[in-house]
Scaffold this motif. Structure first.
Motif, short mmCIF file in Angstrom:
data_model
loop_
_atom_site.label_atom_id
_atom_site.label_comp_id
_atom_site.label_asym_id
_atom_site.label_seq_id
_atom_site.Cartn_x
_atom_site.Cartn_y
_atom_site.Cartn_z
N VAL A 1 0.69 -1.11 -0.11
CA VAL A 1 -0.26 -0.07 0.01
C VAL A 1 1.03 1.06 0.07
CG1 VAL A 1 -1.52 1.32 1.15
CG2 VAL A 1 -1.92 -0.98 0.83
N LYS A 2 2.25 0.96 0.79
CA LYS A 2 2.61 1.96 0.70
C LYS A 2 3.68 2.57 -0.99
CE LYS A 2 2.46 3.98 5.08
NZ LYS A 2 2.07 5.37 5.52
N ARG A 3 3.94 1.50 -0.87
CA ARG A 3 4.09 1.32 -2.21
C ARG A 3 3.07 2.05 -3.84
NH1 ARG A 3 7.74 -2.28 -4.58
NH2 ARG A 3 8.40 -0.46 -5.18
N THR A 4 2.14 1.81 -3.29
CA THR A 4 0.60 2.30 -4.15
C THR A 4 0.84 1.47 -4.77
OG1 THR A 4 2.31 3.42 -5.80
CG2 THR A 4 0.95 4.57 -4.51
N LYS A 5 1.44 -0.37 -4.59
CA LYS A 5 1.34 -1.52 -5.46
C LYS A 5 -0.21 -2.26 -5.20
CE LYS A 5 5.17 -1.13 -6.67
NZ LYS A 5 5.39 -0.57 -8.47
N PHE A 6 -1.33 -1.14 -5.25
CA PHE A 6 -2.95 -1.56 -4.54
C PHE A 6 -3.37 -2.84 -5.08
CE2 PHE A 6 -2.51 3.40 -4.22
CZ PHE A 6 -2.51 3.24 -3.53
N VAL B 1 -8.06 1.49 0.99
CA VAL B 1 -7.74 1.08 0.60
C VAL B 1 -8.29 1.81 -0.65
CG1 VAL B 1 -6.68 0.10 -1.65
CG2 VAL B 1 -5.39 -0.17 0.48
N ARG C 1 -9.16 5.73 -0.78
CA ARG C 1 -8.06 6.22 -1.28
C ARG C 1 -8.12 5.81 -3.07
NH1 ARG C 1 -1.40 5.36 -0.23
NH2 ARG C 1 -0.93 6.75 -1.86
N LEU C 2 -8.96 4.75 -3.14
CA LEU C 2 -8.94 4.33 -4.62
C LEU C 2 -10.05 5.56 -5.13
CD1 LEU C 2 -7.72 0.94 -5.45
CD2 LEU C 2 -6.36 2.77 -5.56
#
Length: 244
Positions: free
Chosen positions: A184-189, A216, A219-220
């Motif tokens: 999540v921190k690396r935006t690998k959702f 998540v 955020r999306l």
């Protein structure tokens, strides 16, 4: 003197079994050019095969990995061999898994010693896998510890790698949750969502997994009703399987 001429001299010393002089000349060459891949490779071979100094051999092979444009299969075998000699069996196994046996020669001469790389790979893999299996709990703990340390300082890529390594030894829900946090921190959702959905039925982490998954979705910009609908759909499918 250029490095090619120096290398010729070193091979002459090796032909005369003068390993000490060969080592000193290689060290001088590497002091002039620390990026001299052939020098690191040959010095590592001397330490590993000629002088039985796996500590120094591993240092040289790791330097080779940093400076070489690309490691050959034989280079990776060298590195795995040195890792094994130093009892870093988990690192040895990681390196072995990167080797395609078809890329290795049947026979090879290194500093005057004849070896059979393909046969060496088979034997080395067997020894390393046995050691890793015997110490899997220790390796799991080591990688979890490393992952937590990286996670705490915000080094999320390194933490992700450590947690992934830990999961190779033990399937653990808390480690999966921390892996999802890194993703999540690396935006690998997409991958994070997949992991988190798989944890929703785990009583040990389901509350934290649902909280992170909800964050998540927000955020999306996805509606939370979609998450609930997916949950209900899964429950209906589970009920259908049980009643079948």
């Amino acid at each position: 003197m250029d490095l090619d001429n120096l290398l010729t001299e070193v091979y002459q010393e090796l032909s005369e079994d003068d390993l000490s002089t060969a080592v000193e000349k290689l060290k001088k060459g590497l002091s002039r050019d620390p990026y001299w891949a052939a020098g690191h490779r040959l010095l590592g071979d001397i330490y590993l095969l000629g002088l039985d100094h796996p500590v120094y051999a591993l240092v040289e092979y790791r330097k080779l990995k940093k400076v070489a444009e690309e490691l050959t299969a034989l280079d990776r075998l060298r590195l795995a061999w040195a890792y094994h000699q130093r009892s870093f069996h988990d690192r040895a196994l990681e390196t072995i898994q990167e080797i395609d046996a078809d890329d290795l020669p049947e026979q090879k001469e290194l500093i005057g010693r004849k070896i059979q790389p393909r046969l060496k790979l088979v034997r080395l893999r067997k020894k390393v896998e046995q050691e890793v299996e015997k110490n899997s709990g220790n390796y799991f703990d080591k990688y979890v510890r490393r992952g937590n340390e990286f996670l705490n300082v915000g080094s999320y890529y390194q933490a992700q790698q450590a947690f992934e390594s830990a999961l190779e030894y033990t399937n653990n829900s808390e480690v999966k949750l921390n892996l999802a946090r890194c993703l999540v921190k690396r935006t690998k959702f997409p991958r994070a969502v997949k992991i988190l959905k798989g944890l929703l039925d785990d009583e040990h982490v389901h509350d934290e997994a649902r909280e992170l998954l909800t964050a998540v979705y927000r955020r999306l910009g996805l509606p939370l009703s979609r998450l609930q609908a997916e949950r209900e759909e899964k429950e209906d499918m589970d009920d259908s399987v049980k009643s079948a």
